[in-house]
Motif scaffolding. Structure first.
Motif, short mmCIF file in Angstrom:
data_model
loop_
_atom_site.label_atom_id
_atom_site.label_comp_id
_atom_site.label_asym_id
_atom_site.label_seq_id
_atom_site.Cartn_x
_atom_site.Cartn_y
_atom_site.Cartn_z
N VAL A 1 37.98 34.92 -68.79
CA VAL A 1 39.33 35.32 -69.18
C VAL A 1 39.36 36.81 -69.52
CG1 VAL A 1 41.11 35.02 -70.92
CG2 VAL A 1 39.99 33.01 -69.93
N VAL B 1 48.83 33.74 -71.01
CA VAL B 1 48.55 32.37 -70.59
C VAL B 1 47.10 31.99 -70.86
CG1 VAL B 1 48.57 30.73 -68.67
CG2 VAL B 1 50.37 32.48 -68.85
N LEU B 2 46.16 32.80 -70.38
CA LEU B 2 44.76 32.40 -70.47
C LEU B 2 44.12 32.80 -71.80
CD1 LEU B 2 43.47 33.21 -66.87
CD2 LEU B 2 44.37 31.07 -67.79
N GLU C 1 46.74 31.41 -74.62
CA GLU C 1 47.06 30.02 -74.28
C GLU C 1 48.49 29.67 -74.66
OE1 GLU C 1 43.72 27.85 -75.91
OE2 GLU C 1 42.32 28.86 -74.58
N PHE D 1 39.50 26.30 -69.13
CA PHE D 1 40.68 27.16 -69.20
C PHE D 1 41.75 26.52 -70.08
CE2 PHE D 1 40.07 29.73 -65.07
CZ PHE D 1 39.56 30.78 -65.82
N LEU D 2 42.40 27.33 -70.88
CA LEU D 2 43.51 26.91 -71.74
C LEU D 2 43.08 26.01 -72.89
CD1 LEU D 2 46.25 26.25 -69.04
CD2 LEU D 2 45.78 28.33 -70.33
N ALA D 3 41.79 25.88 -73.12
CA ALA D 3 41.36 25.06 -74.24
C ALA D 3 40.28 25.76 -75.04
CB ALA D 3 40.85 23.72 -73.73
N ALA D 4 40.28 27.09 -75.01
CA ALA D 4 39.20 27.83 -75.65
C ALA D 4 39.56 28.26 -77.07
CB ALA D 4 38.83 29.05 -74.81
#
Ligand code: HEM
Lengths: 206, 314
Positions: free
Chosen positions: A23, A80-81, A84, B284-287
């Protein structure tokens, strides 16, 4: 295209990889590309007059739009990344983190430039188009400042960009000072050197 | 991700005392697999196998990061400021022979060979959280032993209020030291009660094998409730002092990096938030996850700071 490379890397294609923090890697790569493209865009005018290749001007709009595109992707990755989609964090960051505030300002200022980059808008705005697009100078300064402030300790690279920016803007200052009074950028568009009619291909220097 | 084969530097040639045949390596691998030790999913641990026992009491149950993640994403400015630089250049560092100088307010001082310092020290594996001041985090299976056990051997005097630790200074082997990014050599320090705390580790291994250079070989500190920069790498000197040591990041930017540097979601870095962190290696999206006070070790260490204003002593 850098974007193609990163896409391959993101999916581990061709042995490419984004490392342990993909990311951040993507976020930084897009930010850096946006900044590089801004610098290249700003160098079109000096290079054009130093080389005497007027046709370079046609590249400028495309370069500027690519810079905007990468800045948008950079911001999207961040939102987004990285965050989140946590809009509370976004609000707090924009309000409280000066480097984010500055980056965000730069991005917002780029929007009207991108929107008015069409031939129609150029024609419609005429001389005002010139004045509006001079916003690219403060935008580039904000972008370098944004880079400088987000670095933890090693500021050598941001300083290098600062040097390049100083050269690019300094060149313009010198040119403007040397121009006869009636051709001063405030009095008349410096684009007058090529065309003052507001023709789509020669919107003057920015 | 497969690690590239690398040319063998003199530092990497296995010294005879830890030389092991393929057969014993295999046996060790089988034995550790049988004892349920952690295996790295991404990347094969390099280094010589170590004999150790898992300390369950001081291990978190979260899933450890892969060997690759822990060894290719490092802040070790002695080898450059990019996260990948240490894994690229750290092989230039010679870790054998290695000695540690002990100085200051202690009865036993002098220069000690690494082998002497480690002799008779039983090693433990502990799975700790690791929180960087840059708001990313890892979970790491370290192998080491409590720093207190080492310090005790030097018989600190009653004037020893702090411990100062210093990293190797060798610009020939550490190309990052050729630029004045920090005041070299890197110095860190702890209050003596922090140093003697059972959670504070001297680390010599990772994933059951000797530390790779980029993670601070041959011996480093790990203080799991503090930001990562406190956990100094490749230590060559231990000095007991009466005054608070001048530590590298604190000297570089005192308003951004305090001496204590306890992980604290309520006290932001002036330029970014410390309320949350990103756990590397997550999908992704859960870090992103909330940062815990003292990195989740509050029950063990909060009492060390009773009555202190943690906003002031950040
Ligand atoms: C004209 C617009 C922008 C440009 C040219 C730009 C450029 C850059 C550059 C060059 C970097 C450093 C990359 C590196 O270290 O290699 C960076 C980092 C960053 N930028 Fe931007 N940026 C822009 C807008 C924004 C905006 C709008 C935001 C968010 C609101 C943002 C957030 C960030 C963040 C979070 C980082 C990384 C900090 C970190 O490592 O944690 N940027 N940007």
């Amino acid at each position: 295209m850098p974007l193609l490379w990163w896409t391959c890397a993101a999916f581990g294609l061709f042995g490419l990889s984004l490392g342990a923090d993909p990311v951040k890697k993507l976020e930084h790569a897009c930010g850096k590309t946006a900044l590089n493209l801004l610098m290249i865009t700003l160098s079109v005018t000096p290079v054009r007059s130093l080389t005497g290749l007027p046709q370079l001007l046609r590249l400028r709009r495309m370069l500027g739009l690519f810079a905007f595109f990468y800045a948008v992707v950079h911001f999207t990755i961040y939102l987004v990344l990285d965050l989140e989609l946590n809009f509370r964090l976004l609000g707090a960051d924009i309000a409280k983190r000066p480097y984010i505030t500055i980056g965000f300002t730069a991005l917002v200022l780029l929007v009207p430039l991108a929107l008015t980059s069409t031939n129609g808008m150029m024609r419609r705005l005429g001389a005002r188009w010139q004045r509006l697009h001079r916003l690219i100078y403060p935008i580039a300064a904000l972008a370098v400042w944004h880079f400088y402030w987000q670095v933890k300790r090693d500021v050598r690279e941001p300083l290098l960009y600062l040097g390049i920016l100083a050269l690019l803007l300094g060149y313009r200052l010198l040119r403007w000072q040397r121009l006869p009074a009636d051709a001063h950028p405030r009095a008349a568009a410096p684009g007058a050197l090529t065309s003052r009619s507001g023709s789509a291909t020669a919107p003057g220097r920015t | 991700m497969t690690p590239r084969p690398t040319p063998i530097a003199p530092s990497e040639i296995t010294p005879p005392e830890v030389y092991f045949s393929r057969r014993t390596l295999l046996a060790a691998a089988l034995a550790s697999a049988a004892s349920g030790c952690v295996r790295a999913a991404g990347g094969e641990p390099a280094g010589a196998p170590l004999a150790y026992e898992r300390n369950a009491r001081y291990s978190v149950s979260e899933k450890p990061n892969t060997y690759d993640e822990i060894t290719t994403y490092n802040n070790f400015y002695e080898f450059g400021t990019d996260k990948e630089s240490p894994s690229e250049y750290a092989r230039m560092m010679r870790t054998r022979p290695w000695s540690v100088t002990v100085a200051g307010e202690a009865e036993v001082r002098g220069r000690f060979d690494l082998e002497d310092l480690l002799k008779g020290q039983p090693l433990e594996e502990r799975i700790y959280r690791f929180r960087c001041v840059e708001a990313w985090s890892l979970v790491v299976p370290w192998v080491g032993f409590p720093l207190g056990k080492l310090l005790g051997r030097f018989k600190p005097t009653s004037r020893a209020k702090y411990v100062e630790l210093t990293t190797l200074y060798a610009p020939q082997q550490m190309p990052g030291q050729r630029a004045a990014v920090l005041n070299w050599p890197y110095v860190e320090g702890l209050r003596i009660d922090e140093a003697m705390h059972p959670l504070t580790l001297v680390v010599v291994g990772l994933y059951g094998r000797t530390l790779p250079n980029q993670d601070g070989a041959p011996l480093r500190l790990i203080v799991p409730w503090k930001y990562g920069f406190k956990s100094i790498k490749s230590i060559v000197q231990i000095r007991f002092t009466e005054r608070e040591p001048n530590t590298a990041w604190n000297v570089a930017a005192p308003h951004e990096y305090g001496f204590y540097a306890n992980v604290n979601p309520a006290v932001d870095h002036p330029r970014w938030s410390q309320a949350t962190e990103r756990r590397l290696g997550s999908p992704f999206l859960a870090a992103r996850r909330p940062t815990l006070p003292f990195n989740g070790y509050a029950a063990e260490v909060a009492s060390l700071y009773q009555g202190m204003d943690l906003r002031r002593y950040f």
